[in-house]
Design a protein around this motif. Structure first.
Motif, short mmCIF file in Angstrom:
data_model
loop_
_atom_site.label_atom_id
_atom_site.label_comp_id
_atom_site.label_asym_id
_atom_site.label_seq_id
_atom_site.Cartn_x
_atom_site.Cartn_y
_atom_site.Cartn_z
N ASP A 1 21.81 21.36 9.97
CA ASP A 1 21.24 20.14 10.54
C ASP A 1 21.16 19.01 9.50
N THR A 2 20.95 17.81 10.04
CA THR A 2 20.70 16.63 9.23
C THR A 2 19.39 16.01 9.71
N MET A 3 18.52 15.66 8.77
CA MET A 3 17.25 15.00 9.08
C MET A 3 17.39 13.53 8.68
N GLU A 4 17.21 12.65 9.65
CA GLU A 4 17.17 11.22 9.37
C GLU A 4 15.71 10.82 9.41
N GLY A 5 15.25 10.09 8.41
CA GLY A 5 13.84 9.74 8.45
C GLY A 5 13.43 8.78 7.37
N ARG A 6 12.15 8.48 7.41
CA ARG A 6 11.53 7.57 6.45
C ARG A 6 10.41 8.34 5.77
N LEU A 7 10.53 8.51 4.46
CA LEU A 7 9.49 9.17 3.69
C LEU A 7 8.50 8.11 3.23
N VAL A 8 7.21 8.44 3.35
CA VAL A 8 6.14 7.53 2.96
C VAL A 8 5.51 8.05 1.67
N PHE A 9 5.49 7.19 0.65
CA PHE A 9 4.87 7.52 -0.62
C PHE A 9 3.69 6.57 -0.81
N LEU A 10 2.53 7.14 -1.16
CA LEU A 10 1.30 6.38 -1.23
C LEU A 10 1.22 5.57 -2.51
N GLY A 11 1.11 4.25 -2.37
CA GLY A 11 0.98 3.36 -3.52
C GLY A 11 2.13 2.38 -3.61
N SER A 12 1.95 1.40 -4.51
CA SER A 12 2.96 0.36 -4.67
C SER A 12 3.68 0.51 -6.01
N VAL A 13 4.85 -0.12 -6.07
CA VAL A 13 5.69 -0.11 -7.27
C VAL A 13 5.50 -1.46 -7.97
N PRO A 14 5.31 -1.48 -9.30
CA PRO A 14 5.19 -2.75 -10.00
C PRO A 14 6.42 -3.64 -9.76
N ASP B 1 0.80 -1.23 0.00
CA ASP B 1 0.00 0.00 0.00
C ASP B 1 0.83 1.28 0.00
N ALA B 2 2.11 1.15 0.32
CA ALA B 2 2.97 2.33 0.40
C ALA B 2 4.41 1.92 0.10
N THR B 3 5.20 2.89 -0.32
CA THR B 3 6.61 2.70 -0.59
C THR B 3 7.36 3.61 0.37
N LEU B 4 8.27 3.03 1.16
CA LEU B 4 8.98 3.76 2.21
C LEU B 4 10.43 3.96 1.80
#
Length: 135
Positions: free
Chosen positions: A86-99, A34-37
Motif C-alpha cells: 500500500d501507499t499512504m498519502e497524508g499530512r504529518l503534523v509536528f508540534l511547534g514552529s521552525v525559525p 503553532d505547527a509544521t505540516l
C-alpha cells in the motif's frame, strides 16, 4: 528564536528509502506558527511482513540546532501503520514552529531503529528550505 508571522508553504520533491521496503516522498512543508505540516506519500513493500509503522519509535523534524518538533500522532492510527503493498498519502503534523532563518530540516522516522527493521524502519531525510524572504 523568532516565530514566523504567517504560515508559508515550501514545495518539495525529496525521497528517502529504507532497506526494509519503505519509500517516503516529501511533497511540501507548511511552516506554521503553532505547527509544521509535512505532506508525504509513503509506500511499503515487503514479502516477509504484512505491515510496517512510520512511528514505531520517535518520529520528528529536527532543525540545524538539533531542536526537535515531535509528531502529533493521529488517534485513529497512532503508529502510522502501512500495509505491505500500500501507499499512504497524508499530512504529518509536528508540534511547534521552525525559525524563519532555518535553511534545512531533517525528517527522522523511527529514531534509533535500523533501516531493515520491518517493525518500523529507521530513515532520515534532509529537507532543504529557503529562509523567509530568501531567494
Amino acid at each position: 528564536a523568532a516565530v514566523p508571522a504567517a504560515a508559508r508553504t515550501v514545495p518539495m520533491a525529496v525521497q528517502g528509502n529504507a532497506s526494509a521496503g519503505l519509500t517516503v516522498r516529501v511533497k511540501s512543508i507548511e511552516l506554521g506558527v503553532d505547527a509544521t505540516l509535512v505532506d508525504i506519500s509513503a509506500s511499503f513493500e515487503n514479502r516477509r511482513t504484512n505491515f510496517t509503522n512510520l512511528a514505531e519509535s520517535d518520529t520528528y523534524l529536527a532543525d540545524s540546532a538539533g531542536n526537535r518538533l515531535m509528531l502529533k500522532r493521529p488517534p485513529d492510527n497512532r503508529y502510522l501503520r502501512i500495509m505491505s503493498g500500500d501507499t499512504m498519502e497524508g499530512r504529518l503534523v509536528f508540534l511547534g514552529s521552525v525559525p524563519p532563518a532555518e535553511t534545512q530540516l531533517r525528517l527522522v522516522i523511527n529514531d534509533g531503529m535500523p533501516p531493515d527493521s520491518t517493525d518500523g524502519p529507521g530513515l532520515s531525510i534532509a529537507l532543504p528550505l529557503k529562509p523567509a524572504g530568501g531567494s
